[in-house]
Structure formats: structure tokens, C-alpha cells
Design a protein around this motif. Structure first.
Motif, PDB file in Angstrom:
ATOM      1  N   GLY A 292      -7.769  -3.776  -0.418  1.00 19.83           N
ATOM      2  CA  GLY A 292      -7.294  -2.766   0.506  1.00 19.83           C
ATOM      3  C   GLY A 292      -5.796  -2.754   0.684  1.00 19.83           C
ATOM      4  O   GLY A 292      -5.241  -1.821   1.258  1.00 19.83           O
ATOM      5  N   ARG A 293      -5.134  -3.788   0.199  1.00 17.69           N
ATOM      6  CA  ARG A 293      -3.682  -3.882   0.361  1.00 17.69           C
ATOM      7  C   ARG A 293      -2.948  -2.944  -0.599  1.00 17.69           C
ATOM      8  O   ARG A 293      -1.927  -2.364  -0.249  1.00 17.69           O
ATOM      9  CB  ARG A 293      -3.252  -5.334   0.088  1.00 17.69           C
ATOM     10  CG  ARG A 293      -1.751  -5.563   0.079  1.00 17.69           C
ATOM     11  CD  ARG A 293      -1.237  -5.998   1.412  1.00 17.69           C
ATOM     12  NE  ARG A 293       0.198  -6.227   1.399  1.00 17.69           N
ATOM     13  CZ  ARG A 293       0.865  -6.831   2.377  1.00 17.69           C
ATOM     14  NH1 ARG A 293       0.218  -7.264   3.425  1.00 17.69           N
ATOM     15  NH2 ARG A 293       2.165  -6.986   2.329  1.00 17.69           N
ATOM     16  N   VAL A 294      -3.446  -2.814  -1.815  1.00 13.73           N
ATOM     17  CA  VAL A 294      -2.775  -2.010  -2.831  1.00 13.73           C
ATOM     18  C   VAL A 294      -3.158  -0.547  -2.705  1.00 13.73           C
ATOM     19  O   VAL A 294      -2.308   0.341  -2.632  1.00 13.73           O
ATOM     20  CB  VAL A 294      -3.098  -2.553  -4.240  1.00 13.73           C
ATOM     21  CG1 VAL A 294      -2.528  -1.646  -5.322  1.00 13.73           C
ATOM     22  CG2 VAL A 294      -2.556  -3.973  -4.398  1.00 13.73           C
ATOM     23  N   HIS A 295      -4.468  -0.270  -2.701  1.00 14.79           N
ATOM     24  CA  HIS A 295      -4.980   1.098  -2.575  1.00 14.79           C
ATOM     25  C   HIS A 295      -6.444   1.005  -2.153  1.00 14.79           C
ATOM     26  O   HIS A 295      -7.173   0.128  -2.635  1.00 14.79           O
ATOM     27  CB  HIS A 295      -4.847   1.845  -3.896  1.00 14.79           C
ATOM     28  CG  HIS A 295      -5.081   3.325  -3.782  1.00 14.79           C
ATOM     29  ND1 HIS A 295      -6.348   3.873  -3.669  1.00 14.79           N
ATOM     30  CD2 HIS A 295      -4.219   4.365  -3.741  1.00 14.79           C
ATOM     31  CE1 HIS A 295      -6.250   5.185  -3.570  1.00 14.79           C
ATOM     32  NE2 HIS A 295      -4.963   5.504  -3.611  1.00 14.79           N
ATOM     33  N   PRO A 296      -6.911   1.879  -1.282  1.00  9.25           N
ATOM     34  CA  PRO A 296      -8.302   1.802  -0.824  1.00  9.25           C
ATOM     35  C   PRO A 296      -9.333   1.902  -1.945  1.00  9.25           C
ATOM     36  O   PRO A 296     -10.450   1.405  -1.799  1.00  9.25           O
ATOM     37  CB  PRO A 296      -8.421   3.000   0.131  1.00  9.25           C
ATOM     38  CG  PRO A 296      -7.028   3.287   0.571  1.00  9.25           C
ATOM     39  CD  PRO A 296      -6.155   2.944  -0.595  1.00  9.25           C
ATOM     40  N   LEU A 297      -8.961   2.520  -3.057  1.00 10.86           N
ATOM     41  CA  LEU A 297      -9.930   2.732  -4.134  1.00 10.86           C
ATOM     42  C   LEU A 297      -9.836   1.697  -5.255  1.00 10.86           C
ATOM     43  O   LEU A 297     -10.623   1.749  -6.204  1.00 10.86           O
ATOM     44  CB  LEU A 297      -9.767   4.142  -4.717  1.00 10.86           C
ATOM     45  CG  LEU A 297     -10.089   5.300  -3.764  1.00 10.86           C
ATOM     46  CD1 LEU A 297      -9.920   6.636  -4.475  1.00 10.86           C
ATOM     47  CD2 LEU A 297     -11.498   5.175  -3.210  1.00 10.86           C
TER      48      LEU A 297
ATOM     49  N   GLU B 164       0.815  -1.215   0.000  1.00 13.76           N
ATOM     50  CA  GLU B 164       0.000   0.000   0.000  1.00 13.76           C
ATOM     51  C   GLU B 164       0.846   1.261   0.000  1.00 13.76           C
ATOM     52  O   GLU B 164       0.439   2.302   0.500  1.00 13.76           O
ATOM     53  CB  GLU B 164      -0.976   0.005   1.192  1.00 13.76           C
ATOM     54  CG  GLU B 164      -2.202   0.870   0.953  1.00 13.76           C
ATOM     55  CD  GLU B 164      -3.171   0.901   2.116  1.00 13.76           C
ATOM     56  OE1 GLU B 164      -4.020   1.807   2.144  1.00 13.76           O
ATOM     57  OE2 GLU B 164      -3.084   0.022   2.997  1.00 13.76           O
ATOM     58  N   ASN B 165       2.031   1.171  -0.573  1.00 13.18           N
ATOM     59  CA  ASN B 165       2.863   2.350  -0.744  1.00 13.18           C
ATOM     60  C   ASN B 165       2.763   2.888  -2.172  1.00 13.18           C
ATOM     61  O   ASN B 165       3.718   3.437  -2.714  1.00 13.18           O
ATOM     62  CB  ASN B 165       4.334   2.026  -0.428  1.00 13.18           C
ATOM     63  CG  ASN B 165       4.592   1.984   1.064  1.00 13.18           C
ATOM     64  OD1 ASN B 165       3.739   2.382   1.852  1.00 13.18           O
ATOM     65  ND2 ASN B 165       5.748   1.501   1.455  1.00 13.18           N
ATOM     66  N   SER B 166       1.585   2.726  -2.761  1.00 11.10           N
ATOM     67  CA  SER B 166       1.388   3.194  -4.129  1.00 11.10           C
ATOM     68  C   SER B 166       1.169   4.697  -4.183  1.00 11.10           C
ATOM     69  O   SER B 166       1.277   5.311  -5.240  1.00 11.10           O
ATOM     70  CB  SER B 166       0.186   2.479  -4.767  1.00 11.10           C
ATOM     71  OG  SER B 166      -0.946   2.564  -3.934  1.00 11.10           O
ATOM     72  N   GLY B 167       0.871   5.293  -3.025  1.00 13.90           N
ATOM     73  CA  GLY B 167       0.639   6.734  -2.992  1.00 13.90           C
ATOM     74  C   GLY B 167      -0.755   7.100  -3.481  1.00 13.90           C
ATOM     75  O   GLY B 167      -1.557   6.239  -3.852  1.00 13.90           O
TER      76      GLY B 167
END
Length: 583
Positions: A515-520, A483-486
Motif C-alpha cells: 500500500g505504500r507504493v500504489h494501492p494496486l 505513494e507519489n507514483s500517481g
């Protein structure tokens, strides 16, 4: 109290080839004269050698050695054994607290008048700041890797892995426990390694044996050879699915068979890295000629490689495919023909939910229909065709269910692999030459596992094309997987939330839980680096690559995936220009 090692009688001297003296001494497993050892998995032989070498009838006892030799009968009984790894590996955020603990113990022991250097047994740490480099000088057996080198697991593979230790004249197998689950990547190099908790790691650093259940070992036989255009990522996603289904939690997995000789070291490391995703403690590849080639490629000296081969052959820990193979005993068995592998991805929420690429469009629509779960979003039929209109920096734009908003080449799982990284770069090159572009709102990134990747992409001249499509190098480390994709652009985020869209991310990492990559991004797919580039170009996961074009070229013609997909020979032709990591 600790006593004399009862196995000193099997200490042998390993002579150098050509009568050039001796490499050193080693505890010889063949000298035990026990036929059961010949049938032990290579992993268990490593545990056995450690128990013999560390046997003092106090922390490690003779009956522990017997338990391991009789592994076939004792492992089903869940017996415990002590294990002392050769070294401990800590990444930044776990290493800092550990080093602080050591500093406290140092002060306490100084107050007691004890030498500080007696605290530390064996610690290799990837750290960030100057004080810890100073700490390096305060203890024996401690190494600090400079910041910016890369993900700890890939640096471990490329530089730190010893395969065989040579300490004070004694030879023994390398083994490591680390404070990250993907420490298992080193298993691809024939080094037994797995992830542990911080307390276990600190205890091991201080010389305490780890208590572990003598594990079952699943034998995974590989045959055949990967077909043209099939990547190591396709293979690892298939292996992950098979092992999840088989059930390997708490077990070791050991790969064997003639198909092994067709897999590069990087391919093996890709499979080993995914051990946490298929649930095994580790996925191990014994040392063979491929391992030795990689060691030379990555700058290990000829003398060191000769020592490694000589020791492992002498101690029956080396695989030579030109010799008759003794059938080893395993707890259970699996088999896979590499020839049957096909391009695939995994998702939309779990790494073991593999989808053949040819079935992706059908599977995606099924996921929209299915009730909410690992393979479902429960989107009503009438809402599945929704088009969200929005303005991206003044340009009228549209988003639909399944549109890609994050495309990331990330994680040591794949970025350690020369062939898939060059494959991604060649896809980018062909796409650029045909005039294809990535939609501007898709957040693209390239986060290699180490600076080696930058060197060979630049040396090959291919990084230019990745940059042109937006896959610029953002740094060396874990990014999108954790989840450090920004943030994504505010206008894109608003379009997703206001229209309740199931947006997608495609990444070359190892974890894609919701939810691991990005909340959206509710739909997250694991894919090979070349496929990450391809999905960025087409901009949606709702596509049949076989029958639908990914874009229109500058000549006005439709461009299909097959038009930009590099062959195995094309990748191989680029490799010699840039594959040396010893530069």
C-alpha cells in the motif's frame, strides 16, 4: 543559572600547515588525558565534544561529560545525557509550520521589546516560497535552499554538510537533527545526524539541549571488496537484513574495518540512508581519506578540507588506514566480507526481506503459495496461471501475476550514488542498441535526489537512452517511495482489479510496504537502479535472469541480463566524464 565552562583549560589552538597562522581554537579531547577516550566509538566522541563545549553547569553539566567518557559502563544503564546538535534541518512540509511558529514568537518578542534575531539558534531549512526567503533575512543562522534543488537529504550531503564547523574562531564537529527519518544519509559523510519529531527540532532550534539516552553502539566491521557487477544497493539490502536480525532499535551503528576504504562516499551514504529500515538511530561512517576526496569533488575549497582534516586528526576523530588502529569498544559486533555480496532485491512487502537474484523465481512462486503475510499472497494453484486479457489504447494486451506495472528509479537512497545511476544508464544504452523496449503500460519514471544527477547523466550522453525506455526525469524529490507514483492507466487498473492479480512494482527506493507504493501493486520490490531498468524490460518478477531471456533483440536473438549488465570497469570508464558536481 549558566556558569563558566569548566573545560576551558583544554582549549587549544589549531595551527595551519606550513606556519601560515591558525585555523582557530578547539576543545581538545586528548588534552583531557583520559585513556578511556581512545577506546570510545567515534560517534560517542562527537557526543563527548559537544558536552564539553556546551558545558555550563546548567543545561550541560560536568557529570554529563563523565557519563559519556565512561560510556562502556554507563550506556548499559540507560542513563540520559543532554545533546546540542550543531544545526537543525527541516524539509518543506515540516519546515513551513516551524517557520510559522518562529514568526509568531518573533512578533511576541517584538511586542516585549526583545530583538527578533535572538529567537533563532541554528536552522537550515529547505523551503518553497518567497515569504520564507524573507524570513531568512530576519534571523541569524538561518538558510533557505531554493526550491527545485532536490531531496533535502541529498542536498544536505552534496552541499550543506560542514563536517567541521568554524564559528567565531571555534572549531567543532558538524552534527544535525532533521524532521525526516532519512536525515541519517548525512552519516555517510561522517556527520552525526538522525531524525527527530517537530517539537524536538523546534526546541533544538531555540538552543535547548535534547535529552537522549546514551546509546549502545554496534560495531559493524567491513572487510574485502565488492565483486564486479555487485552494486551498493546489493550491499545495503544485505546490511539491512543483517542489522534487522541482530536488533539495533535505539542503537547507533558504526562501521569500521579495512573494507571501508573500498567503499565510495556514495556507497556509504546509501547504507546510512537506510538506517530507519534496519531500525538504528543512525549508521555512521567516520571521516577518512574517502570523505576528504568527496568534499573536494563537491566543491569544498582546499583550505576548508585542510581545516577539516587537521581538526579531526588533532582531536582523534579521523581514520587513517595507513596507521595502526586502536581497537575501539562496542556494545556488540557484526562482520561482513564485501567479497561475499551478490545481486539481490528485497520484498515483496518489507525492505529487510532480501532475496538473492538467483533465487527470485523460486521465491516468487513460494510467495504466491504462502498464506497471506509479509511473504505470502495465498493465490490458489489454479489461479496462479491466470492470464488477464485487456486492451491498452486499442492494442490487445495481457497481464499475469507478477507482471510489473510500475518501475521507478527514485529516492535519495540510490539516486545519490553515481555508480548505480551510471549503471542503470548503461543498461538502458545496451538495451536500446540491441533493440529492446519496455512494454507501454509499465509506468516508468526517474526522480533523482538532486539536479546533480541530471547534470552528469546529460554530460555523459546517457540520459538519452533512459528517456528512450521511458525513464524521463519527472522532478527532484520523493515520489514512488511515499505513494507519489500517481495513477496507472485505467485499462491496466481494471485488468488488475477485475482479475484479482498480484501486480508488481520495482523501485530503487527504501520502503516497499504493501500500500505504500500504489494501492494496486501488492508485490513491491526494492532493487538497484540497473535492476529497475532490467525488470522494466522483461516486464515481470517471475523470471530467472540466469537461464531466461529478458527479450529478443532486433537481430532475432535472445538477450539475457548478462548481455546488457555493465562491468565495474565500464561504469568506471564513464565516471571521469561526468563526476564533478562542482560545475
Amino acid at each position: 543559572m549558566a556558569g563558566e565552562n569548566p573545560f576551558k583549560g583544554i582549549l587549544k589552538t589549531l595551527e595551519k600547515p606550513g606556519g601560515r597562522g591558525a585555523f582557530g581554537q578547539y576543545y581538545s579531547l586528548p588534552a583531557l588525558g583520559d585513556a578511556r577516550i581512545d577506546k570510545l566509538p567515534y560517534l560517542i566522541r562527537i557526543l563527548l565534544e559537544s558536552a564539553i563545549r556546551n558545558c555550563d553547569e546548567f543545561q550541560v553539566k560536568s557529570h554529563d561529560v563523565e557519563k559519556i567518557i565512561d560510556w562502556e559502563n554507563t550506556s548499559p544503564k540507560q542513563v540520559e545525557i543532554p545533546f546540542k546538535p550543531a544545526r537543525v534541518l527541516l524539509q518543506d512540509f515540516m519546515g513551513v509550520p516551524a517557520v510559522v511558529d518562529l514568526a509568531c514568537m518573533r512578533d511576541a518578542m517584538n511586542n516585549l521589546g526583545t530583538l527578533t534575531r535572538s529567537i533563532l539558534w541554528s536552522l537550515w531549512i529547505l523551503s518553497l516560497t518567497t515569504p520564507f526567503r524573507l524570513m531568512w533575512q530576519a534571523f541569524n543562522n538561518m538558510l533557505v535552499v531554493r526550491p527545485g534543488s532536490g531531496i533535502v537529504h541529498q542536498v544536505n550531503l552534496e552541499y550543506l554538510g560542514r563536517v567541521v564547523f568554524h564559528t567565531n574562531g571555534l572549531l567543532y564537529p558538524d552534527s544535525v537533527v532533521g524532521t525526516d527519518s532519512h536525515t541519517t544519509m548525512i552519516d555517510g559523510l561522517g556527520v552525526a545526524g538522525w531524525g527527530v519529531g517537530g517539537i524536538e527540532a523546534e526546541a533544538a532550534m531555540l538552543g535547548q539541549p535534547m535529552s537522549m539516552v546514551l546509546p549502545g553502539v554496534v560495531g559493524f566491521k567491513l572487510t574485502g571488496k565488492l565483486r564486479d557487477g555487485v552494486t551498493a544497493t546489493d550491499l545495503v539490502l544485505t546490511v539491512t537484513q543483517m542489522l534487522r536480525k541482530h536488533g539495533v532499535v535505539g542503537k547507533f551503528v558504526e562501521f569500521y574495518g579495512k573494507g571501508m576504504s573500498e567503499l565510495s562516499l556514495a556507497d556509504r551514504a546509501t547504507i546510512a540512508n537506510m538506517s530507519p529500515e534496519y531500525g538504528a538511530t543512525m549508521g555512521f561512517f567516520p571521516v577518512d581519506h574517502v570523505t576528504l576526496q568527496y568534499l573536494k569533488l563537491t566543491g569544498r575549497s582546499d583550505e576548508t578540507v585542510s581545516m577539516i582534516e587537521s581538526y579531526l586528526r588533532a582531536n582523534k576523530m579521523f581514520v587513517d588506514y595507513s596507521e595502526p588502529q586502536v581497537e575501539r569498544t562496542y556494545t556488540s559486533y557484526l562482520e561482513l566480507d564485501l567479497q561475499e555480496m551478490e545481486p539481490c532485491i528485497s520484498g515483496p512487502k518489507r525492505p529487510h526481506d532480501r532475496v538473492p537474484l538467483r533465487e527470485m523465481k523460486t521465491d516468487w512462486h513460494a510467495c504466491l503459495d504462502n498464506k497471506v503475510g509479509s511473504k505470502g499472497f495465498a493465490v490458489p494453484k489454479e489461479a496462479q496461471v491466470k492470464v488477464a486479457e485487456f486492451s491498452f489504447h486499442g492494442t490487445p494486451s495481457q497481464l499475469r501475476h507478477g507482471d510489473v506495472v510500475i518501475a521507478a528509479i527514485t529516492s535519495c537512497t540510490n539516486t545519490s550514488n553515481l555508480s548505480v545511476m551510471l549503471g542503470a544508464a548503461l543498461v538502458a544504452k545496451k538495451a536500446c542498441e540491441l533493440g529492446l523496449e519496455v512494454k507501454p503500460w509499465i509506468k516508468t519514471s526517474l526522480a533523482p535526489g538532486s539536479g546533480v544527477v541530471t547534470k552528469y547523466l546529460q554530460k555523459s550522453g546517457l540520459q538519452t537512452y533512459l528517456n528512450q525506455l521511458g525513464f524521463n526525469i519527472v522532478g527532484y524529490g520523493c515520489t514512488t517511495c511515499i505513494e507519489n507514483s500517481g495513477d496507472i492507466d485505467e485499462s491496466v487498473a481494471s485488468a488488475i482489479t477485475e482479475n484479482d492479480l498480484v501486480a508488481a512494482a520495482v523501485l530503487s527506493g527504501n520502503r516497499n510496504f504493501e500500500g505504500r507504493v500504489h494501492p494496486l501493486t501488492r508485490a513491491n520490490y526494492l532493487a538497484s537502479p540497473p535492476l529497475v531498468v532490467a525488470y522494466a524490460l522483461v516486464g515481470t518478477v517471475d523470471i530467472d535472469f540466469e537461464s531466461e531471456a529478458i527479450g529478443v533483440g532486433k537481430d532475432g536473438r535472445n538477450v539475457f541480463l548478462r548481455d546488457i549488465w555493465p562491468s565495474t570497469d565500464e561504469v568506471a570508464a564513464v565516471s571521469p566524464q561526468c563526476c564533478s558536481t562542482s560545475d
